[in-house]
Design a protein around this motif. Structure first.
Motif, mmCIF file in Angstrom:
data_model
loop_
_atom_site.group_PDB
_atom_site.id
_atom_site.type_symbol
_atom_site.label_atom_id
_atom_site.label_comp_id
_atom_site.label_asym_id
_atom_site.label_seq_id
_atom_site.Cartn_x
_atom_site.Cartn_y
_atom_site.Cartn_z
ATOM 1 N N ALA A 1 0.817 -1.218 0.000
ATOM 2 C CA ALA A 1 0.000 0.000 0.000
ATOM 3 C C ALA A 1 0.843 1.256 0.000
ATOM 4 O O ALA A 1 0.416 2.288 -0.499
ATOM 5 C CB ALA A 1 -0.919 0.008 1.214
ATOM 6 N N TYR B 1 -8.001 -2.601 -1.168
ATOM 7 C CA TYR B 1 -7.123 -3.181 -2.189
ATOM 8 C C TYR B 1 -7.934 -3.630 -3.392
ATOM 9 O O TYR B 1 -8.992 -4.240 -3.229
ATOM 10 C CB TYR B 1 -6.366 -4.402 -1.629
ATOM 11 C CG TYR B 1 -5.332 -4.037 -0.614
ATOM 12 C CD1 TYR B 1 -4.024 -3.806 -0.994
ATOM 13 C CD2 TYR B 1 -5.669 -3.905 0.724
ATOM 14 C CE1 TYR B 1 -3.069 -3.453 -0.060
ATOM 15 C CE2 TYR B 1 -4.723 -3.550 1.657
ATOM 16 C CZ TYR B 1 -3.426 -3.321 1.253
ATOM 17 O OH TYR B 1 -2.493 -2.961 2.177
ATOM 18 N N ALA C 1 -3.554 -4.977 -6.721
ATOM 19 C CA ALA C 1 -2.798 -4.893 -5.468
ATOM 20 C C ALA C 1 -2.666 -6.276 -4.835
ATOM 21 O O ALA C 1 -1.609 -6.608 -4.280
ATOM 22 C CB ALA C 1 -3.474 -3.927 -4.504
#
Length: 94
Positions: free
Chosen positions: A20, A42, A46
């Motif tokens: 992140a 997410y 991701a």
């Protein structure tokens, strides 16, 4: 031969934070075990990057199809641990 390392949600939280970066929309507070990646902030890209980071850190290669099916953090932890258990030659973190 020692048992393979078992990844925990807390260890995964560290990797999630790395993925992140400084994104303030990501909420990793509290118990994240049963929260969905979507609720944490997410997207699927991701989560695939998380899979790449897991391979680097733990030496375990996850199939992309399996990764995208992991809805919650608990699902992902179970996937990593079952893969580690299936191949005891994979390395635990240093």
């Amino acid at each position: 031969m020692p048992a393979p390392h078992q990844v925990t949600a807390d260890e995964l939280r560290e990797v999630l934070q790395r993925v992140a970066g400084e994104d303030e929309s990501i909420d990793l507070s509290g118990d994240i075990t049963h929260r969905s990646f979507e609720d944490l902030g997410y997207d699927s890209l991701a989560v695939l990057e998380l899979s790449n980071q897991i391979e680097i850190r733990y030496g375990v290669k996850l199939l992309d199809e399996s990764v995208v099916d992991a809805v919650t953090v608990a699902d992902f932890v179970a996937l990593v641990n079952s893969t580690l258990a299936a191949d005891p030659s994979t390395g635990a973190p240093a």
